[in-house]
Enzyme design. Structure first.
Site, short mmCIF file in Angstrom:
data_model
loop_
_atom_site.label_atom_id
_atom_site.label_comp_id
_atom_site.label_asym_id
_atom_site.label_seq_id
_atom_site.Cartn_x
_atom_site.Cartn_y
_atom_site.Cartn_z
N TRP A 1 0.86 -1.19 0.00
CA TRP A 1 0.00 0.00 0.00
C TRP A 1 0.89 1.23 0.00
O TRP A 1 1.88 1.29 0.73
CB TRP A 1 -0.90 0.03 1.24
CG TRP A 1 -1.63 1.35 1.37
CD1 TRP A 1 -2.74 1.74 0.71
CD2 TRP A 1 -1.23 2.47 2.20
NE1 TRP A 1 -3.09 3.03 1.06
CE2 TRP A 1 -2.15 3.50 1.97
CE3 TRP A 1 -0.17 2.69 3.08
CZ2 TRP A 1 -2.08 4.72 2.62
CZ3 TRP A 1 -0.08 3.92 3.72
CH2 TRP A 1 -1.04 4.92 3.49
N GLU B 1 -3.24 -3.18 -2.05
CA GLU B 1 -4.33 -2.54 -1.30
C GLU B 1 -4.63 -1.16 -1.86
O GLU B 1 -3.74 -0.33 -2.05
CB GLU B 1 -3.92 -2.42 0.17
CG GLU B 1 -4.94 -1.75 1.06
CD GLU B 1 -4.47 -1.64 2.50
OE1 GLU B 1 -5.25 -1.18 3.35
OE2 GLU B 1 -3.30 -2.02 2.79
N LYS C 1 -6.96 2.60 -1.87
CA LYS C 1 -7.48 3.58 -0.91
C LYS C 1 -8.18 4.70 -1.67
O LYS C 1 -7.76 5.06 -2.77
CB LYS C 1 -6.36 4.15 -0.04
CG LYS C 1 -6.86 4.96 1.15
CD LYS C 1 -5.74 5.28 2.11
CE LYS C 1 -6.26 6.00 3.33
NZ LYS C 1 -5.23 6.31 4.32
N ASP D 1 -9.56 -3.01 2.22
CA ASP D 1 -9.68 -2.48 3.58
C ASP D 1 -11.02 -1.78 3.65
O ASP D 1 -11.30 -0.88 2.85
CB ASP D 1 -8.53 -1.51 3.85
CG ASP D 1 -8.54 -0.92 5.25
OD1 ASP D 1 -9.60 -0.42 5.67
OD2 ASP D 1 -7.48 -0.91 5.91
N HIS E 1 -11.37 2.00 3.23
CA HIS E 1 -10.74 2.64 2.07
C HIS E 1 -11.69 2.88 0.91
O HIS E 1 -11.27 2.90 -0.25
CB HIS E 1 -9.54 1.81 1.60
CG HIS E 1 -8.37 1.89 2.53
ND1 HIS E 1 -7.13 1.39 2.21
CD2 HIS E 1 -8.24 2.42 3.76
CE1 HIS E 1 -6.29 1.60 3.20
NE2 HIS E 1 -6.95 2.23 4.16
N HIS F 1 -8.37 -6.26 5.07
CA HIS F 1 -8.04 -5.57 6.31
C HIS F 1 -9.36 -5.12 6.90
O HIS F 1 -10.06 -4.30 6.30
CB HIS F 1 -7.13 -4.36 6.06
CG HIS F 1 -5.69 -4.70 5.98
ND1 HIS F 1 -4.71 -3.74 5.79
CD2 HIS F 1 -5.02 -5.88 6.04
CE1 HIS F 1 -3.52 -4.32 5.75
NE2 HIS F 1 -3.69 -5.62 5.90
N ASP G 1 -11.64 7.02 6.81
CA ASP G 1 -10.70 5.94 7.13
C ASP G 1 -9.96 6.26 8.42
O ASP G 1 -8.79 6.65 8.41
CB ASP G 1 -9.72 5.76 5.98
CG ASP G 1 -8.67 4.71 6.29
OD1 ASP G 1 -9.00 3.75 7.00
OD2 ASP G 1 -7.52 4.87 5.83
N ASP H 1 -9.71 4.12 11.16
CA ASP H 1 -9.10 2.95 11.79
C ASP H 1 -9.44 2.80 13.27
O ASP H 1 -8.56 2.67 14.11
CB ASP H 1 -7.57 2.99 11.59
CG ASP H 1 -7.18 2.75 10.14
OD1 ASP H 1 -7.74 1.82 9.54
OD2 ASP H 1 -6.34 3.48 9.62
N ASP I 1 -6.75 -4.04 11.08
CA ASP I 1 -5.93 -2.84 10.90
C ASP I 1 -6.61 -1.67 11.61
O ASP I 1 -7.52 -1.05 11.07
CB ASP I 1 -5.75 -2.54 9.42
CG ASP I 1 -4.82 -1.35 9.17
OD1 ASP I 1 -4.24 -0.84 10.14
OD2 ASP I 1 -4.68 -0.93 8.01
#
Length: 418
Positions: A184, A225, A227, A258, A261, A285, A293, A295, A325
């Site tokens: 990523w 990955e 985003k 993810d 993302h 993820h 995003d 997390d 993640d």
């Protein structure tokens, strides 16, 4: 008061009425590894640089007791893993290289020997290792990495990616478990770019060069990955979903999704079945985005359950490589790890206890009323009793008992860290 076993026997009978075998569900969950990310324990700092986080990544909060060195981080990971049922994997970033005293290597010169301590840690505990090149928090990552128009900068990061493939292969050979190596990059623009194609063409060429080295594709499962945006790159990201999915498909590597993302109205759960139709394996993820995003720690929410359902109902537990993640420094970091891991497992168990075949038959026959009724009624079946039984049998605490262990560890260990 009824025992865990007595409550489980009642739950087992209730689920049998739905055609669900709870023993089989527990057995399947016990074999499903979740990859636990090391960076929750030290706020994504790592051991190879002294500077601040860069690359659109921020950790908020200042809860005391952060891991300050490899030994503390490993001890904290041990504590979290002891509170989570099952056997799992650990997930490392390249920035967590452990150097001997007086030694240091830049990221393009990292070697397997810089991760020997991690291999020792994993082998002693019977854990697999997943890996990530670190294309952020480095002087040469201040603007662009694999898409940089500066050929010297781009070549540096290409060498880093190649070095990471070799390290990932070392992990797989030493642990006997395939290593998912996920790429990523944080490259992008804050405002509207004049050229969208050029950076992606350079990114494509960089990836081609990284993947061009010899490596065992059975041992190293390279993933890419995407985003949608990040801090400082709100208008354009080089590695968007369309680029990453197309590149992965063309190159025979894995797509990694993810669930933080994407645009707020997109859900990864809906993407999983489409991806499974065209890919032997996919990677995930799992995180929790709050408006963007951000997390946050994974909770037992609708989307986490829907992600788990799509993995289970499509018979894809051996086709989906799942890692977590998130990084929350506003609460006890070990509690954050434990919550996230256990909640992901709860979601998987919930999916395994869902009468998926019966619900599918109702959908295919057009009996939408009964389908709706059953989907709602299943929500109040005694899932928690099966979860407690699973935890107890796996040697992990039931219910909120695990937090007592975290509080004790905080008093005896974390509180002494300055």
């Amino acid at each position: 008061m009824e025992t865990v076993e007595q409550r489980y026997e009642y739950a087992k009978q209730k689920y049998q009425e739905l055609g669900v075998d709870t023993d089989q569900a527990i057995e399947k969950l016990m074999k499903f590894p979740i990859s636990m990310h090391c960076w929750q324990g030290d706020d994504v700092i790592g051991f190879d640089q002294k500077g601040p986080l860069t690359g659109g990544i921020q950790t908020t909060g200042n809860y005391p007791g952060k891991a300050r060195n490899p030994e503390e981080l490993m001890n904290d990971m041990d504590k979290a893993l002891s509170l989570v049922p099952g056997k799992h994997k650990i997930n490392l970033h390249a920035s967590y290289a452990i150097f001997k005293e007086g030694e240091w290597a830049d990221r393009d010169a990292l070697k397997p020997e810089h991760f020997e301590k991690w291999v020792e840690y994993a082998k002693e505990r019977g854990l697999g290792i997943d890996f990530n090149p670190t294309f952020f928090s480095h002087p040469k990552a201040s603007k662009f990495t694999l898409s940089s128009p500066d050929e010297e900068i781009r070549a540096f990061w290409i060498r880093h990616g190649q070095a990471c493939i070799r390290i990932a292969e070392y992990f797989a050979e030493e642990t006997g478990v395939p290593c998912c190596m996920n790429i990523w990059i944080p490259d992008g623009y804050k405002d509207i770019p004049a050229d969208r194609l050029g950076p992606r063409a350079r990114f494509k060429d960089s990836l081609d060069q990284i993947l061009g080295i010899e490596y065992d594709k059975e041992k190293v499962l390279v993933a890419l990955e995407s985003k949608v945006f990040g801090i400082g790159l709100e208008s354009y990201t080089v590695g968007n979903a369309e680029f990453c999915i197309n590149y992965a498909s063309k190159s025979g590597i894995l797509s990694l999704m993810d669930n933080g993302h994407y645009h707020p109205t997109e859900v990864v759960s809906d993407k999983i079945p489409s991806m499974l139709l065209f890919n032997e394996k996919i990677a995930l993820h799992v995180t929790r985005s709050v408006r963007w995003d951000s997390d946050h720690v994974v909770i037992f929410d609708d989307e986490t359950r829907e992600i788990a359902k799509e993995i289970v109902r499509n018979n894809a537990m051996d086709r989906v490589l799942l890692a977590l993640d998130f990084f929350d420094a506003s609460i006890n970091r070990i509690a954050a790890w434990t919550l996230g891991m256990r909640n992901m497992q709860k979601a998987m168990l919930y999916a395994l206890l869902t009468p998926n075949e019966a619900l599918k038959e109702l959908q295919d026959s057009g009996n939408n009323t009964k389908l709706f009724v059953m989907q709602e009624e299943v929500k109040t079946y005694p899932f928690g009793d099966v979860w407690d039984y699973f935890c107890k049998n796996a040697g992990a605490p039931c219910g909120e008992e695990w937090y007592e262990e975290v509080e004790k560890y905080e008093q005896e260990v974390l509180s002494k860290r300055k």
